[in-house]
Every structure is written in structure tokens, then in C-alpha cells.
Write an enzyme that holds these catalytic residues in place. Structure first.
Site, short mmCIF file in Angstrom:
data_model
loop_
_atom_site.label_atom_id
_atom_site.label_comp_id
_atom_site.label_asym_id
_atom_site.label_seq_id
_atom_site.Cartn_x
_atom_site.Cartn_y
_atom_site.Cartn_z
N HIS A 143 -1.20 -1.33 -4.28
CA HIS A 143 -2.48 -1.04 -3.62
C HIS A 143 -2.58 0.47 -3.38
O HIS A 143 -1.69 1.08 -2.79
CB HIS A 143 -2.52 -1.80 -2.29
CG HIS A 143 -3.80 -1.69 -1.55
ND1 HIS A 143 -4.90 -2.48 -1.82
CD2 HIS A 143 -4.18 -0.88 -0.52
CE1 HIS A 143 -5.89 -2.17 -1.00
NE2 HIS A 143 -5.48 -1.21 -0.19
N GLY B 40 -8.95 3.72 7.24
CA GLY B 40 -8.68 5.15 7.40
C GLY B 40 -7.21 5.46 7.62
O GLY B 40 -6.73 6.50 7.17
N HIS C 242 -8.49 0.76 -3.85
CA HIS C 242 -9.39 0.55 -2.72
C HIS C 242 -10.12 1.86 -2.44
O HIS C 242 -9.54 2.80 -1.93
CB HIS C 242 -8.53 0.11 -1.52
CG HIS C 242 -9.27 -0.12 -0.26
ND1 HIS C 242 -8.64 -0.33 0.96
CD2 HIS C 242 -10.60 -0.19 0.01
CE1 HIS C 242 -9.53 -0.52 1.90
NE2 HIS C 242 -10.74 -0.42 1.37
N MET D 127 -11.34 -6.36 5.62
CA MET D 127 -10.58 -5.34 6.38
C MET D 127 -10.31 -5.90 7.77
O MET D 127 -11.23 -6.30 8.49
CB MET D 127 -11.39 -4.05 6.50
CG MET D 127 -11.57 -3.26 5.23
SD MET D 127 -10.03 -2.78 4.42
CE MET D 127 -9.20 -1.83 5.70
N MET E 277 -9.28 7.83 -0.08
CA MET E 277 -10.12 8.17 1.08
C MET E 277 -10.72 9.55 0.90
O MET E 277 -10.04 10.47 0.45
CB MET E 277 -9.26 8.16 2.35
CG MET E 277 -8.55 6.85 2.60
SD MET E 277 -7.75 6.86 4.22
CE MET E 277 -6.74 5.37 4.10
N MET F 190 -12.33 4.04 -0.42
CA MET F 190 -12.96 4.28 0.89
C MET F 190 -13.69 5.61 0.78
O MET F 190 -13.25 6.63 1.33
CB MET F 190 -11.88 4.29 1.98
CG MET F 190 -11.40 2.89 2.33
SD MET F 190 -9.82 2.91 3.20
CE MET F 190 -8.71 2.96 1.79
N ASP G 31 -6.58 -6.75 4.38
CA ASP G 31 -6.01 -5.40 4.42
C ASP G 31 -6.05 -4.84 5.84
O ASP G 31 -7.12 -4.67 6.42
CB ASP G 31 -6.81 -4.49 3.47
CG ASP G 31 -6.20 -3.11 3.32
OD1 ASP G 31 -5.11 -2.86 3.87
OD2 ASP G 31 -6.83 -2.27 2.64
N GLY G 32 -4.85 -4.54 6.37
CA GLY G 32 -4.75 -3.86 7.66
C GLY G 32 -4.01 -4.66 8.71
O GLY G 32 -4.38 -5.79 9.02
N GLY G 33 -2.92 -4.08 9.23
CA GLY G 33 -2.21 -4.70 10.33
C GLY G 33 -1.46 -5.98 9.95
O GLY G 33 -1.18 -6.82 10.81
N GLY H 284 -2.98 3.82 8.21
CA GLY H 284 -2.01 2.72 8.26
C GLY H 284 -1.53 2.56 9.70
O GLY H 284 -1.85 3.37 10.58
N GLY H 285 -0.79 1.49 9.94
CA GLY H 285 -0.14 1.32 11.23
C GLY H 285 -1.03 0.87 12.38
O GLY H 285 -0.65 0.99 13.54
N ASP I 295 -4.92 3.49 -1.77
CA ASP I 295 -6.00 3.77 -0.82
C ASP I 295 -6.61 5.15 -1.08
O ASP I 295 -6.01 6.17 -0.74
CB ASP I 295 -5.46 3.70 0.61
CG ASP I 295 -5.17 2.28 1.03
OD1 ASP I 295 -6.08 1.43 0.93
OD2 ASP I 295 -4.02 2.00 1.44
N SER J 97 0.85 -1.19 0.00
CA SER J 97 0.00 0.00 0.00
C SER J 97 0.88 1.23 0.00
O SER J 97 1.69 1.43 0.92
CB SER J 97 -0.88 0.02 1.24
OG SER J 97 -1.39 1.33 1.44
C1 DX5 Z 1 -6.24 1.28 5.74
C2 DX5 Z 1 -5.82 0.96 4.33
C3 DX5 Z 1 -4.67 0.04 4.24
C4 DX5 Z 1 -3.40 0.53 4.89
C5 DX5 Z 1 -2.73 -0.65 5.50
O1 DX5 Z 1 -7.46 1.95 5.74
O2 DX5 Z 1 -6.89 0.40 3.60
O3 DX5 Z 1 -4.44 -0.36 2.91
O4 DX5 Z 1 -2.52 1.15 4.00
O5 DX5 Z 1 -1.69 -0.20 6.27
P1 DX5 Z 1 -0.92 -1.10 7.31
O6 DX5 Z 1 -0.32 -2.23 6.54
O7 DX5 Z 1 0.06 -0.17 7.88
O8 DX5 Z 1 -1.94 -1.59 8.32
ZN ZN Z 2 -6.43 -0.46 1.57
#
Ligand code: DX5
Ligand code: ZN
Length: 211
Positions: free
Chosen positions: A32, A141, A65, A136, A36, A67, A172-174, A143-144, A34, A7
Site C-alpha cells: 500500500h 494524512g 492510495h 477510511m 499525499m 490523497m 485503512d487506518g488504525g 499513520g498511528g 500513500d 503501508s
Molecule cells: C493514512 C494512510 C494509511 C496509514 C495507515 O492517511 O492512508 O494508509 O499508513 O497507518 P496506520 O496503520 O498506522 O493507521
Molecule cells: Zn492509505
């Protein structure tokens, strides 16, 4: 083998082309992106202009993606920008079936994303129009964030639900080496990762540690 989708949310946007090239060299399977809107999620990123710019930098598939609220009005923008996969949130539209048809009629792959609290039942009547299901594993919203464990059962239930269909399951996520292994075990085909890939700067090693 599982596919890795870095991402670019965690990339250095002042050097986006270099970042994309480095990810490509490091073995990324797709990029990927994102998108938003500050309404569906409490954060703003970028729109079709950046997707189009990234398109010029790589031949890798672009996994977009969305959002955003009311994604139905934006499908053509992202198609024209060069998206290969366009994923909308089930929670963001009243007409999920219609929007999947619209995406597919543009000749690109259609994905459905589910927030951690959304029941996978919403997928039941659209499976034949879906190319990808994005589970998800954080609230979208940012990263991290920390992987939400209860989503692992959801991945496994979706895997059962799709039966023999050619639908990819994306998580996706974490994602880190540990949650990657758990997600693959539950049935994931694609792992999205931002933090875990950009951390420390050795993208190749980081990608390999997720596979
Ligand atoms: C979060 C995004 C993710 C994000 C993942 O809303 O959809 O794609 O970039 O980030 P990490 O890998 O840091 O959780
Ligand atoms: Zn994403």
C-alpha cells in the site's frame, strides 16, 4: 482469507528495497502506497517516482492510495509507474464517474476512498465502475491514529450495498489485531496497516496477528 496490505508510510525510506523484500517474505498480499499532496491532506509524502522505484523491487500488486486534489490529472503518471490498483477519494473530485472510467481504461483496478465523515451514498451510481471501496477509519494524512468505531457500521452497510458485485472492501487506518477482527466481522476483504506491521520489526508475526 483477508488480504493484508502493509503501508510503507511506516517503513524506513532509507532502506526501502529491503523493507519491501522483508514485507514480501513476511506474507504481505500487496503493498500500500500513500500519496499525499499537502492540500487534500495536511501532509506530503511522495509521487509516481517512488511508486516506480517500488515497482522494480517486487511483483506484489501495488495498491496506490491517492490523497490528492484533482487526481484526474495524475492517473497516467501512476499507471506508467506500475500501479495495479489506483484509489481516489470521492471528496477530491467533482467527476467521480469520469475518473473511474479513466482509471479502468488504463487497464488497472479502480478504487474509491471515503473519509470517515463521508456518506456511502456517493457510491450508489458508480458501483458498476468500482473494483474496490476503501473505508477510511481515520482522517487521512498520518499513520498511528486511533480507529474510528462508527466506521464499522459503514463497512457493513457498504457490504450490503454492493450485493453480489465483485467489489473488494478495504479498510485503512488504525488497524491492530482488535480492530482487524472487528473490520473483518463487518465485511472487510483487505486490511491496510502501517504501525501495527512495522512495530517491533517482526513483520511476519505482526501480519499473522492481523489475519
Ligand atoms: C493514512 C494512510 C494509511 C496509514 C495507515 O492517511 O492512508 O494508509 O499508513 O497507518 P496506520 O496503520 O498506522 O493507521
Ligand atoms: Zn492509505
Amino acid at each position: 482469507m483477508v488480504l493484508i496490505a502493509p503501508s510503507i508510510l511506516s517503513a524506513d525510506f532509507a532502506h526501502l528495497e529491503d523493507e519491501i523484500k522483508a514485507l514480501e517474505k513476511a506474507g504481505a498480499d500487496m503493498i500500500h502506497l500513500d500519496v499525499m499532496d499537502g492540500h487534500f491532506v495536511p501532509n506530503l509524502t511522495f509521487g509516481a517516482t517512488i511508486v516506480k522505484a517500488v515497482r522494480k523491487c517486487t511483483k506484489l500488486p501495488l495498491d496506490v492510495h491517492l490523497m490528492v486534489e484533482n487526481p484526474e490529472n495524475m492517473i497516467e503518471w501512476f499507471k506508467n509507474a506500475g500501479a495495479d490498483i489506483l484509489t481516489v477519494h470521492a471528496e477530491a473530485t467533482t467527476h467521480l464517474d469520469g475518473i473511474l472510467e479513466k482509471i479502468k481504461s488504463c487497464g488497472i483496478k479502480a478504487g474509491v476512498a471515503l473519509n470517515p465523515s463521508t456518506d456511502e451514498d456517493v457510491l450508489k451510481y458508480v458501483l458498476d465502475k468500482t473494483d474496490l471501496i476503501m473505508v477510511m477509519t481515520v482522517n487521512p494524512g498520518f499513520g498511528g491514529q486511533t480507529f474510528i468505531d462508527t466506521c464499522l457500521d459503514k463497512i457493513a452497510r457498504i457490504k450490503k450495498m454492493i450485493k453480489g458485485r465483485k467489489i473488494l472492501i478495504e479498510v485503512d487506518g488504525g488497524i491492530n489485531p482488535m480492530t482487524a477482527e472487528e473490520s473483518i466481522g463487518a465485511g472487510a476483504d483487505i486490511l491496510v496497516a502501517g504501525t501495527a506491521i512495522f512495530k517491533g520489526g517482526n513483520y511476519k508475526k505482526n501480519i499473522e496477528s492481523l489475519r
